[in-house]
Design a protein around this motif. Structure first.
Motif, PDB file in Angstrom:
ATOM      1  N   LYS A 340      16.594  16.814   2.103  1.00 49.70           N
ATOM      2  CA  LYS A 340      15.592  15.886   2.421  1.00 49.70           C
ATOM      3  C   LYS A 340      14.807  16.385   3.533  1.00 49.70           C
ATOM      4  CE  LYS A 340      16.948  11.629   3.117  1.00 49.70           C
ATOM      5  NZ  LYS A 340      17.740  10.250   3.717  1.00 49.70           N
ATOM      6  N   ARG A 366      11.992   5.139   7.243  1.00 52.46           N
ATOM      7  CA  ARG A 366      12.700   4.884   6.460  1.00 52.46           C
ATOM      8  C   ARG A 366      13.100   6.128   5.355  1.00 52.46           C
ATOM      9  NH1 ARG A 366       9.952   2.012   1.325  1.00 52.46           N
ATOM     10  NH2 ARG A 366       8.800   4.151   1.499  1.00 52.46           N
ATOM     11  N   ASP A 367      12.016   7.080   5.111  1.00 48.88           N
ATOM     12  CA  ASP A 367      12.268   8.001   4.484  1.00 48.88           C
ATOM     13  C   ASP A 367      13.246   9.061   5.049  1.00 48.88           C
ATOM     14  OD1 ASP A 367      10.622   6.903   2.657  1.00 48.88           O
ATOM     15  OD2 ASP A 367       8.954   8.386   2.952  1.00 48.88           O
ATOM     16  N   GLY A 369      15.654   8.096   7.161  1.00 52.10           N
ATOM     17  CA  GLY A 369      16.846   7.741   7.177  1.00 52.10           C
ATOM     18  C   GLY A 369      17.688   8.178   8.093  1.00 52.10           C
ATOM     19  N   ASP A 370      18.931   8.420   7.962  1.00 52.35           N
ATOM     20  CA  ASP A 370      19.822   8.944   8.894  1.00 52.35           C
ATOM     21  C   ASP A 370      19.649  10.420   9.360  1.00 52.35           C
ATOM     22  OD1 ASP A 370      20.811  10.260   6.676  1.00 52.35           O
ATOM     23  OD2 ASP A 370      22.899   9.577   6.648  1.00 52.35           O
ATOM     24  N   SER A 416      17.862  -0.018  10.453  1.00 45.92           N
ATOM     25  CA  SER A 416      18.263  -0.767   9.495  1.00 45.92           C
ATOM     26  C   SER A 416      17.301  -1.905   8.824  1.00 45.92           C
ATOM     27  CB  SER A 416      19.442  -1.759  10.062  1.00 45.92           C
ATOM     28  OG  SER A 416      18.971  -2.601  11.071  1.00 45.92           O
TER      29      SER A 416
END
Length: 472
Positions: A340, A366-367, A369-370, A416
């Motif tokens: 990623k 968002r893309d 993410g974590d 979130s």
């Protein structure tokens, strides 16, 4: 040498209860015992850890018997290889019978034979700095192959010939690179020559063992030193061929600078920034830095005006990274995280001078993410230009992006982010049962949320009904 003796004395005092008591138990039973290898080396470097390795004349069943009643816990680490493990307080202990092991040229499993002397056992060790021992409980120092001198000179040599050592266990070639990266040592010329000549032998070693050495190397204090050795000896061509391939390419902005050197610099700059993640070395961010440009050899194109392009090397690189990490038996979580980051490492460059809308910033978060914090590190580390003005501009622009992310996160809880209606509400409003249409409606609302930010429930309901009517 006086400093070394002082460091050793201090470290031995820390482990005195363990080595004295354990040594006495073996001595009373008529067996010899010696602290060996890494712990002896690390005691001399003043960096002794809680893992203690011993070698003994006793067979595994005898070792297990002698540990009973003394160790807090005992376990079988590999009886067939002569090793019994245990724990005493904070100390993790491994005790291995004198042995010699060799690899058949066609097998990945070593043949293990028990030895009959400490000196013989030390000769089978990988490097002289790991072939020193301290007999216990008398604390006699044993150094038949000059490990102390090599430690002082900060050089890696083998107790016997390098060819003999690497023939016994080809993984030692990677360990040479790993120790160079961990300790900052140089590698003796004859060792480098043998690594170069025997590089192909690494193919008989299991992917898991190669992977573990690679992780240790990448997470070392000086990974550039170890990676260079892998490339220069040809070992990287067998275990990580994407890395030496970069030496053939040229950066699209600075064609005088090959991508291989750029990559090693990005890795070092990522290491400088990884304190953002905590105190420990972070393999995922480091490996992403190492792999971020591996798609360039596959995507290089020369244009008529003499420029070079590498369009879509981020996407191609992510696929190559995933394939390589799968071959090395990495966990799915690590593979997904690194791939990623490689795929997203160019995304920031569309930010320009801050023209992104809030919608674009939301999608960036968002893309990622974590992996957002790691993406911050990789993107910042990927600037290696010598143009100070350009570097400062890129840094300020990314500072601005992070500030915008922080502001939006505070307002909208970006980490979130969800649509303004959940699945149950969608089914109730549209009067539909669970199925594909619920997922499509959810995706529509998610895109709406990305574009417009938070909406009231009534506004989201009206938008959903309008989308449903148009769809029908």
């Amino acid at each position: 040498m006086a400093d070394v003796q002082k460091r050793v004395a201090v470290e031995l005092e820390r482990i005195a209860p363990v080595i004295d008591e354990l040594g006495a138990r073996f001595q009373d039973a008529g067996h010899s015992l010696a602290l060996v290898g890494g712990p002896v080396r690390d005691a001399m470097l003043g960096r002794l850890q809680t893992d203690l390795d011993f070698t003994t004349s006793a067979r595994p069943e005898v070792t297990e018997k002698l540990l009973k009643g003394w160790a807090d816990a005992i376990w079988d680490l590999g009886r067939d290889f002569g090793t019994i493990g245990g724990r005493k307080g904070e100390w993790q202990i491994e005790i291995t019978t004198y042995r010699s092991e060799t690899y058949d040229p066609t097998s990945r499993k070593p043949t293990v034979d028990y030895g009959d002397s400490l000196v013989g056992d030390l000769r089978r060790r990988d490097f002289t700095v790991n072939a020193m021992a301290l007999s216990v409980p008398d604390r006699g120092f044993v150094d038949p192959y000059g490990g102390v001198g090599d430690l002082a000179e900060r050089v890696l040599r083998t107790p016997g010939t390098p060819e003999e050592s690497f023939g016994d266990d080809p993984l030692r070639m990677m360990r040479a690179a790993r120790f160079a990266a961990q300790l900052g040592f140089t590698v003796a010329p004859d060792v480098v020559a043998a690594m170069t000549e025997m590089a192909g032998r690494i193919e008989i070693i299991s992917a898991e063992r190669v992977r573990d050495e690679l992780v240790k190397l990448v997470c070392s204090p000086y990974p550039r030193q170890g990676l260079r050795l892998l490339v220069e000896t040809g070992l990287a061509g067998h275990v990580l061929p994407e890395l030496p391939a970069l030496a053939l390419e040229r950066d699209e902005h600075h064609r005088h600078k090959d991508v291989y050197e750029h990559t090693l610099t990005v890795l070092e700059q990522a290491i400088d920034l990884e304190s953002r993640l905590g105190a420990k070395p972070d393999f995922v961010s480091r490996f992403a830095a190492l792999m971020h440009d591996v798609g360039k050899p596959r995507t290089r194109k020369f244009l008529d005006d003499g420029t070079v392009t590498f369009h879509h090397h981020d996407v191609v690189g992510a696929k190559l990274t995933r394939k390589r990490m799968q071959a090395l038996r990495f966990s799915n979580d690590d593979i997904d995280a690194v791939a990623k980051l490689v795929e997203l490492h160019l995304r920031f460059h569309g930010y320009g001078s801050g023209e992104w809308t809030d919608s674009a910033v939301r999608r960036y978060v968002r893309d990622a993410g974590d992996q957002l914090e790691r993406l911050h590190i990789l993107t910042r580390a990927d600037c290696t230009t010598r143009n100070r003005r350009k570097a400062d501009r890129l840094r300020r622009t990314y500072d601005e992006l992070e500030e915008r992310i922080a502001r939006l996160s505070e307002q909208e809880e970006l980490a979130s982010i969800r649509p303004d209606l959940d699945g149950n509400q969608i089914m109730e409003i549209l009067g539909i049962a669970p199925g594909r249409e619920v997922g499509e409606a959810y995706s529509f609302l998610m895109e709406l949320r990305m574009d417009n930010g938070p909406m009231s429930e009534d506004a989201a309901r009206d938008a959903l009904l309008a989308w449903w009517a148009a769809r029908a």
